[in-house]
Design a protein around this motif. Structure first.
Motif, PDB file in Angstrom:
ATOM      1  N   GLY A 230      -7.103  33.073 -24.354  1.00  0.00           N
ATOM      2  CA  GLY A 230      -7.277  32.711 -23.139  1.00  0.00           C
ATOM      3  C   GLY A 230      -6.036  32.777 -22.154  1.00  0.00           C
TER       4      GLY A 230
ATOM      5  N   ALA B 197      -4.261  29.899 -18.726  1.00  0.00           N
ATOM      6  CA  ALA B 197      -4.263  29.086 -17.375  1.00  0.00           C
ATOM      7  C   ALA B 197      -3.398  29.644 -16.347  1.00  0.00           C
ATOM      8  CB  ALA B 197      -4.225  27.862 -18.090  1.00  0.00           C
TER       9      ALA B 197
ATOM     10  N   GLY C  19      -1.833  28.157 -12.826  1.00  0.00           N
ATOM     11  CA  GLY C  19      -1.677  27.213 -12.077  1.00  0.00           C
ATOM     12  C   GLY C  19      -1.872  27.413 -10.476  1.00  0.00           C
TER      13      GLY C  19
ATOM     14  N   GLY D 203       6.860  23.749  -7.454  1.00  0.00           N
ATOM     15  CA  GLY D 203       6.121  24.318  -8.451  1.00  0.00           C
ATOM     16  C   GLY D 203       5.740  23.380  -9.705  1.00  0.00           C
ATOM     17  N   ARG D 204       6.106  22.277  -9.733  1.00  0.00           N
ATOM     18  CA  ARG D 204       5.995  21.465 -10.982  1.00  0.00           C
ATOM     19  C   ARG D 204       5.546  20.106 -10.544  1.00  0.00           C
ATOM     20  NH1 ARG D 204      10.641  19.968 -14.368  1.00  0.00           N
ATOM     21  NH2 ARG D 204      10.808  21.861 -15.283  1.00  0.00           N
ATOM     22  N   TYR D 205       4.341  19.573 -10.949  1.00  0.00           N
ATOM     23  CA  TYR D 205       3.637  18.542 -10.425  1.00  0.00           C
ATOM     24  C   TYR D 205       3.087  17.779 -11.580  1.00  0.00           C
ATOM     25  CZ  TYR D 205       4.190  21.381  -6.296  1.00  0.00           C
ATOM     26  OH  TYR D 205       4.656  22.506  -5.474  1.00  0.00           O
TER      27      TYR D 205
ATOM     28  N   ALA E 143       6.237  31.058 -13.327  1.00  0.00           N
ATOM     29  CA  ALA E 143       5.002  31.333 -14.029  1.00  0.00           C
ATOM     30  C   ALA E 143       3.717  31.055 -13.456  1.00  0.00           C
ATOM     31  CB  ALA E 143       4.822  30.723 -15.679  1.00  0.00           C
ATOM     32  N   LEU E 144       3.076  32.137 -13.152  1.00  0.00           N
ATOM     33  CA  LEU E 144       1.606  32.036 -12.408  1.00  0.00           C
ATOM     34  C   LEU E 144       0.563  31.535 -13.449  1.00  0.00           C
ATOM     35  CD1 LEU E 144       1.755  35.038  -9.995  1.00  0.00           C
ATOM     36  CD2 LEU E 144       1.600  32.519  -9.248  1.00  0.00           C
TER      37      LEU E 144
ATOM     38  N   GLN F 135      -5.503  23.778 -12.718  1.00  0.00           N
ATOM     39  CA  GLN F 135      -5.680  25.091 -13.283  1.00  0.00           C
ATOM     40  C   GLN F 135      -6.579  25.751 -13.332  1.00  0.00           C
ATOM     41  OE1 GLN F 135      -4.515  24.315 -17.508  1.00  0.00           O
ATOM     42  NE2 GLN F 135      -2.495  24.578 -17.193  1.00  0.00           N
TER      43      GLN F 135
ATOM     44  N   THR G 261      -7.508  23.875 -22.910  1.00  0.00           N
ATOM     45  CA  THR G 261      -7.811  24.679 -24.143  1.00  0.00           C
ATOM     46  C   THR G 261      -8.396  23.699 -25.071  1.00  0.00           C
ATOM     47  OG1 THR G 261      -6.260  26.229 -23.441  1.00  0.00           O
ATOM     48  CG2 THR G 261      -7.095  26.500 -25.713  1.00  0.00           C
TER      49      THR G 261
ATOM     50  N   GLU H  80     -11.221  31.134 -21.388  1.00  0.00           N
ATOM     51  CA  GLU H  80     -11.074  31.146 -22.838  1.00  0.00           C
ATOM     52  C   GLU H  80     -12.264  32.186 -23.309  1.00  0.00           C
ATOM     53  OE1 GLU H  80      -8.332  29.743 -23.933  1.00  0.00           O
ATOM     54  OE2 GLU H  80      -8.136  28.099 -22.687  1.00  0.00           O
TER      55      GLU H  80
ATOM     56  N   ARG I  69       0.600  16.100 -16.376  1.00  0.00           N
ATOM     57  CA  ARG I  69       1.732  16.041 -17.350  1.00  0.00           C
ATOM     58  C   ARG I  69       2.699  15.075 -16.594  1.00  0.00           C
ATOM     59  NH1 ARG I  69       1.871  22.398 -19.139  1.00  0.00           N
ATOM     60  NH2 ARG I  69      -0.149  22.353 -19.488  1.00  0.00           N
TER      61      ARG I  69
ATOM     62  N   GLU J  24      -3.647  19.741 -20.549  1.00  0.00           N
ATOM     63  CA  GLU J  24      -4.267  21.309 -20.393  1.00  0.00           C
ATOM     64  C   GLU J  24      -5.927  21.111 -20.918  1.00  0.00           C
ATOM     65  OE1 GLU J  24      -3.656  23.927 -23.573  1.00  0.00           O
ATOM     66  OE2 GLU J  24      -3.131  22.226 -25.117  1.00  0.00           O
TER      67      GLU J  24
ATOM     68  N   ARG K  95       5.954  30.340 -25.748  1.00  0.00           N
ATOM     69  CA  ARG K  95       5.212  29.433 -25.125  1.00  0.00           C
ATOM     70  C   ARG K  95       5.442  28.363 -25.931  1.00  0.00           C
ATOM     71  NH1 ARG K  95       2.655  29.951 -21.110  1.00  0.00           N
ATOM     72  NH2 ARG K  95       0.588  29.166 -21.821  1.00  0.00           N
TER      73      ARG K  95
ATOM     74  N   TYR L 130      -0.215  25.848 -30.762  1.00  0.00           N
ATOM     75  CA  TYR L 130      -1.425  26.824 -31.202  1.00  0.00           C
ATOM     76  C   TYR L 130      -1.344  28.126 -31.272  1.00  0.00           C
ATOM     77  CZ  TYR L 130      -3.099  25.935 -26.445  1.00  0.00           C
ATOM     78  OH  TYR L 130      -3.305  26.012 -24.967  1.00  0.00           O
ATOM     79  N   TYR L 131      -0.386  28.979 -30.588  1.00  0.00           N
ATOM     80  CA  TYR L 131      -0.560  30.215 -30.411  1.00  0.00           C
ATOM     81  C   TYR L 131      -0.321  31.075 -31.895  1.00  0.00           C
ATOM     82  CZ  TYR L 131      -0.734  29.705 -25.466  1.00  0.00           C
ATOM     83  OH  TYR L 131      -1.218  29.349 -24.270  1.00  0.00           O
TER      84      TYR L 131
END
Ligand code: HAM
Length: 426
Positions: A310, A312, A314, A127-129, A287-288, A134, A91, A138, A120, A89, A265, A269-270
């Motif tokens: 911020g 991100a 996909g 939809g998951r690679y 989740a877009l 991204q 951030t 931020e 990852r 990611e 999420r 860190y949130y």
């Protein structure tokens, strides 16, 4: 196939990664250009960080109890013995770059964006690679809840500008270091009571970070988690007020949203605001985009007390719900014959390209008929014919493929004709 001649294994892209081929890439370029245009209207400027970072950056930033850090990082030791990770990611990279270059001491607003690949090691599915792209945006040093609402509004505007419909905006507050400990304690107690019904991973999370149980994809765990206490009831006055303000600004923008108390999420860190925009057109990976506020990351990196917020998005998921058709660029096909024709063709291609006209030129001594066939197949708008006569006279034939008309002229004359009809084809 006999035992002596084993099947040749063709080389293929790594599982979970994808080529983006010509034909598709034009859609990406269009989307990327649209994104740049829009985010720059909100004062965001691009910040490009390296693809590889010290592993420690994500352990400290993304968080040691997150699925990303515990299971999904492409980490390796380089030849110098350092632990390196392909960023999962963006951030933490942004926060690092700000501290490293002390961008916080400059007068400009700290609003940055970036588009690029992330990595990852998750189980690939639609939809998951394992390599995906991204858009990351931020904002730093803005405590005001209006900023959280502003970036949610921007995300909606972005999707709207690309024609994405059927979305739902989910929002939540996950509290802060003041109010979360009491919540985590109660969550732990609730999870402990149903320990036997949780998967081994979630059983481990009871001790490490019970909040992470909400990330589990196992149906049984999700059912249990739905009955756990909600963070909303534990927010301290400051977080409660901040969240109420975020919602009131969303109301100001007339943005429809749903408060989703389980939206914690998957990153550690949130603090305070979290949000996601989901698409009804996507399957399980719906989740877009997702994001939220993180007020402690800079401090945890040993830097000043600078908060961040911020999200991100996909890009593969975004593009999969778009219905964009791109037009092929108009080109001039240069048909030539013999060595002299080839040489003249090379010269004229240079002339036309220098004037902003896209040219195609093929080699291999094909006759004019075959070259016309190729021009047709390639969808050329124009064909320039260079035969012996044309070279002698310095006058060439230009065929307008749509109109079926043919004109004779110098290269300059023909350039004018092309420009008049099509404008600049570059
Ligand atoms: P994230 O929720 O992990 O957040 O990822 C954001 C978006 O990236 C997801 O909503 C999804 O569209 C896309 N995405 C994530 N993983 C994959 C995958 N394996 N394949 C395809 N698409 C994927 C973050 O990354 C945070 N850095 C967001 C953020 C920025 N929070 C604050 N600032």
């Amino acid at each position: 196939m006999s035992a002596e001649t084993p099947a040749k294994k063709t080389l293929a892209a790594i599982k979970g990664t994808k080529d983006i081929l010509p034909g598709e890439v034009e859609v990406w370029q269009m989307v990327e250009a649209g994104i740049r245009r829009l985010v720059e209207l909100y004062g965001f400027r691009e910040l490009r960080a390296p693809i590889i970072e010290p592993t420690e950056l994500f352990e400290k930033g993304t968080g040691e109890t997150s699925d990303i850090v515990t299971k999904e990082m492409y980490a390796f030791t380089d030849k110098g013995g350092r632990s390196i990770t392909l960023r999962p990611e963006y951030t933490p990279s942004m926060a690092r770059a700000i501290l490293e270059h002390r961008l916080d001491l400059q007068p400009e607003l700290m609003r940055y964006y970036y588009m690029g690949p992330m990595f990852r090691y998750d189980k690939p599915q639609k939809g998951r690679y394992r390599q995906f792209h991204q858009l990351d945006i931020e904002v730093f040093n803005e405590k005001d809840p209006a900023v959280d609402a502003e970036i949610i509004e921007m995300a909606g505007a972005l999707l709207g500008s690309l024609g994405v419909a059927e979305t739902e905006t989910l929002v939540n507050s996950v509290g802060c270091r003041v109010c979360r400990p009491a919540y985590s304690r109660d969550l732990k107690a609730s999870a402990e009571k149903v320990r036997d019904r949780l998967c081994p991973d979630c059983q481990r999370k009871i001790t490490t970070n019970p909040l992470r149980i909400f990330d589990c994809k196992v149906e049984g765990c999700r059912e249990e988690a739905a009955r756990f206490p909600k963070i909303t009831g534990y927010l301290c006055p400051e977080c409660r007020e901040h969240f109420a303000q975020v919602l009131s600004y969303l109301d100001l923008y007339k943005i429809a949203y749903k408060v989703e108390p389980n939206l914690v999420r998957g990153l550690d860190y949130y603090t305070k605001t979290t949000f996601e925009i989901i698409s009804r057109g996507l399957g399980a990976q719906n989740a877009l985009l997702g994001g939220g506020r993180y007020d402690d990351m800079m401090k945890d990196f040993g830097g000043p007390d600078i908060c961040g917020t911020g999200f991100a998005m996909g890009l593969e998921r975004l593009i999969s719900v778009l219905h964009i058709r791109t037009e092929r660029k108009k080109v001039l096909y240069i048909a030539h014959m013999g060595e002299d024709g080839k040489r003249k063709g090379l010269e004229l291609a240079r002339f036309f390209r220098g004037s902003g006209i896209g040219c195609l030129l093929e080699f291999g001594n094909k006759g004019f008929k075959a070259q016309f066939g190729r021009a047709n197949k390639l969808g050329a708008a124009w064909v320039l014919i260079i035969g012996e006569d044309e070279i002698r006279k310095g006058l060439y034939q230009l065929k307008d493929m749509a109109a079926g008309t043919q004109t004779e002229g110098t290269a300059e004359d023909l350039l004018k004709i092309i420009r008049k009809k099509d404008g600049d084809m570059s």
